[in-house]
Enzyme design. Structure first.
Site, mmCIF file in Angstrom:
data_model
loop_
_atom_site.group_PDB
_atom_site.id
_atom_site.type_symbol
_atom_site.label_atom_id
_atom_site.label_comp_id
_atom_site.label_asym_id
_atom_site.label_seq_id
_atom_site.Cartn_x
_atom_site.Cartn_y
_atom_site.Cartn_z
ATOM 1 C CG ASP A 1 105.321 98.354 29.595
ATOM 2 O OD1 ASP A 1 105.006 99.415 29.027
ATOM 3 O OD2 ASP A 1 105.093 97.233 29.101
ATOM 4 C CD GLU B 1 100.203 97.091 27.709
ATOM 5 O OE1 GLU B 1 100.912 96.072 27.657
ATOM 6 O OE2 GLU B 1 100.560 98.203 27.232
ATOM 7 C CD GLU C 1 108.335 94.993 24.490
ATOM 8 O OE1 GLU C 1 107.896 94.779 25.630
ATOM 9 O OE2 GLU C 1 107.699 95.620 23.617
#
Length: 719
Positions: free
Chosen positions: A381, A409, A307
């Site tokens: 993820d 998240e 990332e």
């Protein structure tokens, strides 16, 4: 005058009664209700003797001074004479060797540095209750376990207990930035006030350490894995030293995230090539300096070539060469290098599920002994449900650690009650079939099946400056559960829920039963209304808040369409041999079972298969109908959770009750939002009526798609 005095008195009384805002966590130490237990505990607290002195013994004294008055109504009495009216003996094995038998000493020695034994000892005609460890930290863990048994009203002085952690490093990963923002943080700002350190020490730091020690967490990485090289400067080392000194008596080591390009950014070099002699010298000098400030510094945590983060690939080097550079700098000091396996590249034209294995499997056996590869529980993820990561069981000669996400998240963030222990239990108990037919993920992580000695369970912290620490009061259960499962991956989510509820809300049977039910049903409810049957990565763009199955544009593997692949023919990601063959990275036993859509567990169905809308499931229903029923069941479960909580209004203090009540009302609305928007969107492909049994989705799809959330917390900074 009397009226004025009365008003002043009333105001004083009003402000002296503090609301129960959740700050005290599970260490509230509510008064013991069982009369016999209260008498027993009072007697034990009346005479406590420490064999020796230690900073850790000092924090035990302080903890007992907090606990005893609340539990039994009187302060603990510490004795300076061992045999003068003492009731409880606390100390290390060596300190009590004169009163321990050889068998007891042998059993204790086998418990390791952090293990403990507690029970009764007979000496010179008198019986004492003893808590003994091989080191002071073991005694501290034993004391916290003893206090927990009193809080949960399970203490029996006749019973002996010995315990030790199954995992060496039990770590919180703070994704905290130096400006006090928190990436994917939903409980306020970072608790680390770098600006005021080292001069000002927030008392909250001690309460943080107490909470972690009470559940066995022994390591913290203070800074974001998307690292800032400034944390490795001398100025910040002085600040980190203060925290390390505070945490040391609680058995907690400090780790820091290392930015791979630090030699360029703070070292003045032109390269960060891990094989360059000047780069090697930079990391050695920088690490030596770190240990001059923090002698027991734990080591570095690194995110590289993922990332946008810099890494060894910029220099045509592999992950092993990058990790070994830092590991060699740490090795003389006994430090550990933790290298994250969360890597995926837009240059690699493969299913993102496969990237980590493709990069790391060929490097098995090439990492130094003090390197741990930190692997997320799943390959995508931190989704609400993922099959276990295929790296577990695929690397026989490399230390592998587990990375969970405590902060929610992808699970409603701080507006939703989702107890995560069932997810972690599901992952730990998954059979890998490698390296042995009976191997599990837990056995690989704790070394039972893998044989590795350097073990790690890490969790992305959900802690912030909110008074209740975690944003949502009930999210405290996830911090607690993480510590307990990191200590022993074999613990059940139900057992942990029982402990936390009793320690947080007390012993009353009705609240205990209902809150446990709420916790244990919450994760499956969220999976149903968010991502049923293995659908995944269909959340909102960037902030990851709310549904977004329509998200497209930019990198394909950051979109929802990449993962659900809905079209007129069906839905799901084909990861079998006829598709991306990501399934082929698992053991043959799993490949054989999961390649067949009629044999694979339904919870993973659309994770590995693209199936027609009219595909028949074992229930006899079509795939389209089953999807609709799952979404609807999730909403109904959320409403039932809300009703169960609301029924407890008279049993729970008004501050905590109302906090959770308001958030559960939001959660029900969000569950309906997930169900309605996703079903309306997928119906545009399925072209089929909604199942007759469900509450029909309402609203306008275009309106759902147009919603924006520019102020959603935890948005990733633009680096």
């Amino acid at each position: 005058m009397k009226t004025l005095l009365f008003v002043l008195l009333w105001i004083s009384m009003t402000f002296s009664v503090s609301a129960n805002d959740g700050y005290k966590l599970w260490l509230d130490y509510q008064p013991i209700e069982d009369a016999n237990l209260k008498i027993q505990a009072s007697q034990l607290f009346s005479g406590i003797y420490f064999f020796g002195e230690s900073p850790t013994y000092d924090v035990i004294r302080k903890e007992l001074q907090i606990a005893a008055p609340k539990l039994v109504g009187s302060a603990p009495q510490f004795k300076t004479e061992r045999l003068a009216e003492t009731q409880v003996w606390l100390g290390k094995r060596e300190e009590l060797s004169q009163v321990l038998g050889l068998q007891q000493q042998t059993e204790l020695r086998q418990l390791g540095e952090e293990g403990y034994w507690r029970g009764t000892i007979d000496f010179q005609g008198k019986t004492y209750y003893a808590i003994i460890g091989n080191r002071p930290i073991g005694v501290l863990y034993g004391v916290f376990d003893w206090l927990k048994s009193i809080q949960t009203e399970t203490f029996d002085p006749k019973l002996e207990k010995s315990d030790s952690p199954k995992v060496k490093l039990r770590m919180l990963n703070h994704w905290d930035n130096l400006d006090r923002t928190v990436e994917r943080g939903y409980a306020g700002f970072s608790i680390w006030d770098w600006h005021k350190l080292p001069g000002y020490i927030d008392p909250r730091y001690i309460d943080y350490a107490r909470a972690n020690a009470s559940i066995g967490i022994n390591a913290v990485s203070l800074t974001n894995v998307n690292a800032n090289a400034r944390i490795l400067t001398t100025d910040f080392m002085k600040k980190a030293k203060v925290l390390a000194d505070l945490f040391r008596p609680y058995g907690i080591k400090v780790f820091l995230t290392a930015r791979f390009s630090a030699p360029i950014e703070i070292g003045g070099l032109k390269t960060a090539d891990p094989l360059d002699p000047e780069v090697i010298a930079f990391w050695k000098k920088k690490t030596d300096e770190m240990y001059s400030f923090i002698p027991d510094f734990g080591g570095y945590l690194v995110k590289a070539n993922s990332e946008g983060q810099p890494g060894p690939h910029e220099y045509q080097r592999n992950h092993a060469e990058g990790a070994n550079l830092l590991a060699d700098a740490l090795a003389p000091h006994g430090g550990v290098l933790i290298w994250r396996a969360f890597v995926y590249s837009h240059e690699l034209d493969e299913d993102r599920h496969k990237h980590a294995n493709l990069e790391f499997e060929p490097l098995d056996g090439k990492f130094r002994e003090n390197v741990i590869i930190q692997v997320k529980n799943g390959a995508i993820d931190f989704m609400p449900r993922e099959p276990f990561h295929p790296l577990f069981g695929a690397m026989d000669s490399t230390n592998l650690g587990m990375e969970f996400q405590i902060t929610q998240e992808y699970l409603g963030q701080a507006t939703q009650l989702v107890y995560l222990a069932p997810m972690w239990e599901e992952v730990f108990r998954s059979k890998t079939y490698r390296p042995t037919p009976a191997a599990t993920v837990a056995g690989i992580v704790d070394g039972t099946d893998s044989g590795q000695k350097l073990t790690l369970v890490a969790g992305v912290s959900n802690i912030g400056t909110d008074r209740n620490w975690t944003g949502h009061l009930m999210a405290q259960s996830n911090w607690y559960a993480f510590g307990r499962m990191a200590w022993n991956p074999e613990l059940s989510s139900e057992e942990i829920a029982d402990e936390w509820v009793k320690m947080t809300f007390g012993q009353k049977p009705e609240p205990l039963a209902k809150i446990k039910e709420i916790l244990l049903e919450s994760r499956e409810a969220a999976v149903n209304y968010m991502m049923p049957l293995g659908l995944h990565h269909i959340m909102g763009w960037d902030h990851h808040y709310g549904p977004g199955p329509w998200v497209t544009g930019g990198r394909p593997d950051w979109t929802s369409l990449y993962y659900h692949q809905a079209d007129s023919l069906g839905i799901g990601f084909d990861r079998t041999a006829s598709g991306s063959d990501a399934l082929g990275q698992y053991a043959p036993e799993i490949v054989e079972a999961w390649s067949d859509p009629t044999q694979i567990p339904e919870k993973y169905l659309l994770w590995f298969h693209h199936l027609p809308w009219d595909f028949k499931l074992p229930s006899g229903r079509t795939l389209w109908d089953e999807i609709g029923l799952h979404y609807d069941a999730g909403v109904k479960s959320a409403r039932q959770i809300q009703a169960n909580w609301n029924s407890l209004e008279s049993e729970i203090d008004p501050e905590r009750f109302d906090h959770v009540r308001q958030l559960l009302a939001i959660q029900v609305q969000e569950a309906e939002w997930w169900r309605n928007s996703c079903l309306l969107y997928f119906e545009t492909f399925a072209k089929r009526p909604f199942p007759a049994e469900i509450e029909k989705p309402t609203g306008d799809l275009e309106e759902y798609k147009s919603r924006k959330f520019p102020t959603a917390p935890g948005i990733r900074p633009k680096w």
